[in-house]
Design an enzyme around this catalytic site. Sequence first.
Site, PDB file in Angstrom:
ATOM      1  N   ASN A  69       0.843  -0.930   0.094  1.00 41.23           N
ATOM      2  CA  ASN A  69       0.273   0.503  -0.189  1.00 41.23           C
ATOM      3  C   ASN A  69       0.634   1.032   0.002  1.00 41.23           C
ATOM      4  OD1 ASN A  69       0.376  -0.531   2.628  1.00 41.23           O
ATOM      5  ND2 ASN A  69      -0.895  -0.204   3.435  1.00 41.23           N
ATOM      6  N   LYS A 100      11.939  -7.584   0.744  1.00 40.82           N
ATOM      7  CA  LYS A 100      11.307  -8.949   0.273  1.00 40.82           C
ATOM      8  C   LYS A 100       9.702  -7.916   0.006  1.00 40.82           C
ATOM      9  CE  LYS A 100       7.710 -10.817  -0.065  1.00 40.82           C
ATOM     10  NZ  LYS A 100       6.693 -10.402  -0.836  1.00 40.82           N
ATOM     11  N   GLY A 152       2.499  -4.856   7.691  1.00 41.16           N
ATOM     12  CA  GLY A 152       1.698  -5.892   6.988  1.00 41.16           C
ATOM     13  C   GLY A 152       0.226  -5.710   7.620  1.00 41.16           C
ATOM     14  N   SER A 153       0.168  -7.440   7.607  1.00 40.85           N
ATOM     15  CA  SER A 153      -1.189  -7.355   8.398  1.00 40.85           C
ATOM     16  C   SER A 153      -0.610  -8.067   9.917  1.00 40.85           C
ATOM     17  CB  SER A 153      -2.062  -8.648   7.671  1.00 40.85           C
ATOM     18  OG  SER A 153      -1.631 -10.316   7.406  1.00 40.85           O
ATOM     19  N   ASN A 154      -1.987  -8.154  10.626  1.00 39.54           N
ATOM     20  CA  ASN A 154      -1.857  -8.495  12.227  1.00 39.54           C
ATOM     21  C   ASN A 154      -1.368 -10.475  11.845  1.00 39.54           C
ATOM     22  OD1 ASN A 154      -3.026  -5.935  12.381  1.00 39.54           O
ATOM     23  ND2 ASN A 154      -2.929  -7.021  14.591  1.00 39.54           N
ATOM     24  N   VAL A 194      -0.494 -12.655   9.341  1.00 40.09           N
ATOM     25  CA  VAL A 194       0.923 -12.548   9.249  1.00 40.09           C
ATOM     26  C   VAL A 194       2.555 -11.843  10.239  1.00 40.09           C
ATOM     27  CG1 VAL A 194       2.802 -12.421   7.436  1.00 40.09           C
ATOM     28  CG2 VAL A 194       0.156 -13.164   6.653  1.00 40.09           C
ATOM     29  N   GLY A 195       2.002 -10.974  10.977  1.00 37.95           N
ATOM     30  CA  GLY A 195       2.999 -10.261  11.427  1.00 37.95           C
ATOM     31  C   GLY A 195       3.344 -11.754  12.692  1.00 37.95           C
ATOM     32  N   GLU A 241       4.354  -3.547  12.376  1.00 37.58           N
ATOM     33  CA  GLU A 241       3.523  -1.731  11.914  1.00 37.58           C
ATOM     34  C   GLU A 241       2.259  -3.076  11.262  1.00 37.58           C
ATOM     35  OE1 GLU A 241       3.580   0.625  13.075  1.00 37.58           O
ATOM     36  OE2 GLU A 241       5.970   0.651  14.384  1.00 37.58           O
ATOM     37  N   CYS A 248      -2.735   1.967   6.279  1.00 37.99           N
ATOM     38  CA  CYS A 248      -2.739   1.853   7.976  1.00 37.99           C
ATOM     39  C   CYS A 248      -3.477   2.412   8.747  1.00 37.99           C
ATOM     40  CB  CYS A 248      -1.745   1.403   8.186  1.00 37.99           C
ATOM     41  SG  CYS A 248      -0.501   2.719   7.678  1.00 37.99           S
ATOM     42  N   GLU A 279     -10.945  -4.603  10.692  1.00 33.26           N
ATOM     43  CA  GLU A 279      -9.875  -3.993   8.516  1.00 33.26           C
ATOM     44  C   GLU A 279     -10.228  -3.963   8.234  1.00 33.26           C
ATOM     45  OE1 GLU A 279      -5.691  -4.024   8.753  1.00 33.26           O
ATOM     46  OE2 GLU A 279      -5.861  -1.751   8.736  1.00 33.26           O
ATOM     47  N   GLU A 287       9.360   3.515  13.811  1.00 30.69           N
ATOM     48  CA  GLU A 287       9.886   3.192  13.111  1.00 30.69           C
ATOM     49  C   GLU A 287       9.629   5.505  12.327  1.00 30.69           C
ATOM     50  OE1 GLU A 287       9.882   0.631  10.037  1.00 30.69           O
ATOM     51  OE2 GLU A 287       7.261   0.414   9.779  1.00 30.69           O
TER      52      GLU A 287
HETATM   53  P1  NAP Z   1       0.947  -9.066   3.980  1.00 29.30           P
HETATM   54  O1  NAP Z   1      -1.084 -10.085   3.566  1.00 29.30           O
HETATM   55  O2  NAP Z   1       0.463  -9.643   5.692  1.00 29.30           O
HETATM   56  O3  NAP Z   1       1.808  -8.737   2.988  1.00 29.30           O
HETATM   57  C1  NAP Z   1       2.684  -7.881   3.875  1.00 29.30           C
HETATM   58  C2  NAP Z   1       3.976  -8.325   3.297  1.00 29.30           C
HETATM   59  O4  NAP Z   1       4.204  -9.864   4.271  1.00 29.30           O
HETATM   60  C3  NAP Z   1       4.891  -9.222   2.139  1.00 29.30           C
HETATM   61  O5  NAP Z   1       5.597  -8.237   1.376  1.00 29.30           O
HETATM   62  C4  NAP Z   1       3.669 -10.569   1.878  1.00 29.30           C
HETATM   63  O6  NAP Z   1       4.130 -10.943   0.991  1.00 29.30           O
HETATM   64  C5  NAP Z   1       4.458 -11.071   2.870  1.00 29.30           C
HETATM   65  N1  NAP Z   1       4.545 -12.129   3.633  1.00 29.30           N
HETATM   66  C6  NAP Z   1       3.376 -13.075   3.578  1.00 29.30           C
HETATM   67  N2  NAP Z   1       3.593 -14.179   3.876  1.00 29.30           N
HETATM   68  C7  NAP Z   1       4.539 -14.213   4.389  1.00 29.30           C
HETATM   69  C8  NAP Z   1       5.556 -15.356   5.666  1.00 29.30           C
HETATM   70  N3  NAP Z   1       4.604 -15.898   5.542  1.00 29.30           N
HETATM   71  N4  NAP Z   1       6.684 -15.319   5.488  1.00 29.30           N
HETATM   72  C9  NAP Z   1       7.094 -13.473   5.366  1.00 29.30           C
HETATM   73  N5  NAP Z   1       6.249 -12.303   4.771  1.00 29.30           N
HETATM   74  C10 NAP Z   1       5.226 -12.648   4.356  1.00 29.30           C
HETATM   75  O7  NAP Z   1      -0.594  -7.667   4.363  1.00 29.30           O
HETATM   76  P2  NAP Z   1      -0.539  -7.217   3.224  1.00 29.30           P
HETATM   77  O8  NAP Z   1      -2.121  -7.042   2.537  1.00 29.30           O
HETATM   78  O9  NAP Z   1       0.007  -6.882   2.275  1.00 29.30           O
HETATM   79  O10 NAP Z   1      -0.785  -5.885   3.453  1.00 29.30           O
HETATM   80  C11 NAP Z   1      -2.190  -4.687   4.043  1.00 29.30           C
HETATM   81  C12 NAP Z   1      -1.299  -4.668   5.258  1.00 29.30           C
HETATM   82  O11 NAP Z   1      -0.994  -3.858   6.220  1.00 29.30           O
HETATM   83  C13 NAP Z   1      -3.151  -3.845   6.765  1.00 29.30           C
HETATM   84  O12 NAP Z   1      -3.288  -4.829   7.233  1.00 29.30           O
HETATM   85  C14 NAP Z   1      -2.196  -2.850   6.744  1.00 29.30           C
HETATM   86  O13 NAP Z   1      -3.138  -2.167   8.043  1.00 29.30           O
HETATM   87  C15 NAP Z   1      -1.283  -2.944   6.674  1.00 29.30           C
HETATM   88  N6  NAP Z   1      -0.604  -2.104   6.982  1.00 29.30           N
HETATM   89  C16 NAP Z   1       0.232  -1.428   8.343  1.00 29.30           C
HETATM   90  C17 NAP Z   1       0.959  -0.332   8.020  1.00 29.30           C
HETATM   91  C18 NAP Z   1       1.734   0.387   9.917  1.00 29.30           C
HETATM   92  O14 NAP Z   1       2.458   1.384   9.098  1.00 29.30           O
HETATM   93  N7  NAP Z   1       0.951   0.067  10.720  1.00 29.30           N
HETATM   94  C19 NAP Z   1       1.076   0.468   6.797  1.00 29.30           C
HETATM   95  C20 NAP Z   1       0.899  -0.281   5.755  1.00 29.30           C
HETATM   96  C21 NAP Z   1      -0.203  -1.421   6.117  1.00 29.30           C
HETATM   97  P3  NAP Z   1       3.348 -11.175  -0.340  1.00 29.30           P
HETATM   98  O15 NAP Z   1       3.408 -10.924  -1.551  1.00 29.30           O
HETATM   99  O16 NAP Z   1       3.284 -12.764  -0.269  1.00 29.30           O
HETATM  100  O17 NAP Z   1       2.296 -11.185   0.144  1.00 29.30           O
END
Ligand code: NAP
Length: 484
Positions: free
Chosen positions: A157, A180, A233-235, A237-238, A255, A289, A390, A469
């Site tokens: 995003n 990555k 990213g998402s809660n 995965v994180g 985050e 986010c 979310e 950050e």
């Molecule tokens: P996501 O599915 O959690 O993916 C984030 C990253 O993690 C991607 O690069 C993803 O790769 C990678 N990933 C997925 N599974 C993994 C694993 N098993 N091991 C290591 N890495 C892995 O999140 P998203 O759907 O891309 O992003 C949306 C989310 O991000 C929302 O929940 C949003 O709130 C959050 N966000 C938070 C902030 C903040 O600063 N708080 C900022 C922006 C976004 P892939 O390319 O394969 O998906």
Amino acid sequence: MTQAQNGKTFRNYIGGQWLDASNGAATPNLNPANTQRTLGTFPSATRADAQNAIQAAHDAFAAWSRTPMPKRGEILHRAANWMDARLDEIGEALTREEGKTFAEARGEVARGVSILRYFAGQCMEPTGDVYPSASASTLLFAERVPLGVVGLITPWNFPAAIPAWKMAPALAYGNTVVFKPAEITPLTAWYIVSAFEQAGLPPGVLNLVVGRGSQAGQELVENPKVKAISFTGSNEVGTRIAATVAQRGGKTQLELGGKNPIVILNDADIARAVELTVQGAMLSTGQKCTATSRAIVVRELAKDYGEALAARVKQLRVGDGMQSDVYMGPLVSADAEKTVLEYIAVGKNEGARLVTGGEKLRGDEYDSGFFVAPTVFDKVTSDMRIAQEEIFGPVVGVIEAKDIDDAITLANHTRFGLSASVVTRDLNLALRFMREIEAGIVHVNSMTAGAEPQVPFGGFKDSSSGTREQGKAAREFFTQWKTV
Ligand code: NAP
Ligand code: MG
């Protein structure tokens, strides 16, 4: 450039070389406004590719960590200048692969430039403290030193700003990096890495692996050579990543999500409250986010505010973000579109009232993309799923509050605590909100989204893992103390 990208093949960047995925796998990068248009093909990095990148970063660490910090800063400055000279080109690439409007995309790249410049400047700041010693002959000091190889895992995003705000401090403080990016926004990542290549960063100091999280990402998470993972990213995965990294003694920074409220108090200027709600909820198609997803309005203003909000949202022009009159672009992917439409159905079933929007847009302009109308629900109650989970799309739920006490209670009634905004002209009410709101970022009379690179960024509760950050706070994560 963008036209030429259509047929172009992009590669991973490992040890200073651009390499295909070891199994030859590649995927096209789709434009979410029109999936008939692609932006080249990108590798699907395997675990073996990630291992090679980690090894390259490991080998480059000794020399990079001993490179004088001001010299590291010069490289960051040059990378910033390279990007700054290409704001339009990179902004256009970002719009075409992620969907946000060109104005927002160009602004994001400019922000990436500011972040690089900020951390270039930090390379001239003190790296520790000198302490008085109990012994007359002892010089006692503590210095911040790098961790080693760090893994940066980022979402789609903010494909320019988030990598920049992780990479800049990681490199400035002497770490080497394996990056990555999200698989669906690799072109912006390619530009950022190219900026560092062109700036003369030595081979292996920054490596790019484009591919699925479950492959390349998971290798970073499990590999003991990677001392720390900074993840956005998402809660779901994180938290899994944090558990795995903790088991092998590594460090993580997370985050995660948000469910950010804008709170509108009795004395608010309604037109301003509406504008801030719309900006926070609909810019970037609600995929920030820090996007506004709950509008908590005191009862006295609910009717007038609700009518004005609906009228404004109905006017918003939706379309391809490259068109200058478009306010809101598409969702990033078919998955994102599906999730948002599912949540809209959930909202209706829960008894919220759909005020405007709520459907997939149809017609020539929309049929090849992931367009959902900007959506407002009212009669939302705080226990509904649409008020708790979310959605990450252009959907805002209006919740009525009895008074300021009730409004703050409702605002805090969430597992998240990233950002929050209050609209009021009363300084005492604003101060009370600042004190009582459970959020890492608080806005007064500005939208819930928005931050500057020199201040700490992150959330309370389930929105973040604690270490912040950006700004000087970034040093906490990317260094460790050595006491001499
Ligand atoms: P996501 O599915 O959690 O993916 C984030 C990253 O993690 C991607 O690069 C993803 O790769 C990678 N990933 C997925 N599974 C993994 C694993 N098993 N091991 C290591 N890495 C892995 O999140 P998203 O759907 O891309 O992003 C949306 C989310 O991000 C929302 O929940 C949003 O709130 C959050 N966000 C938070 C902030 C903040 O600063 N708080 C900022 C922006 C976004 P892939 O390319 O394969 O998906
Ligand atoms: Mg994903």
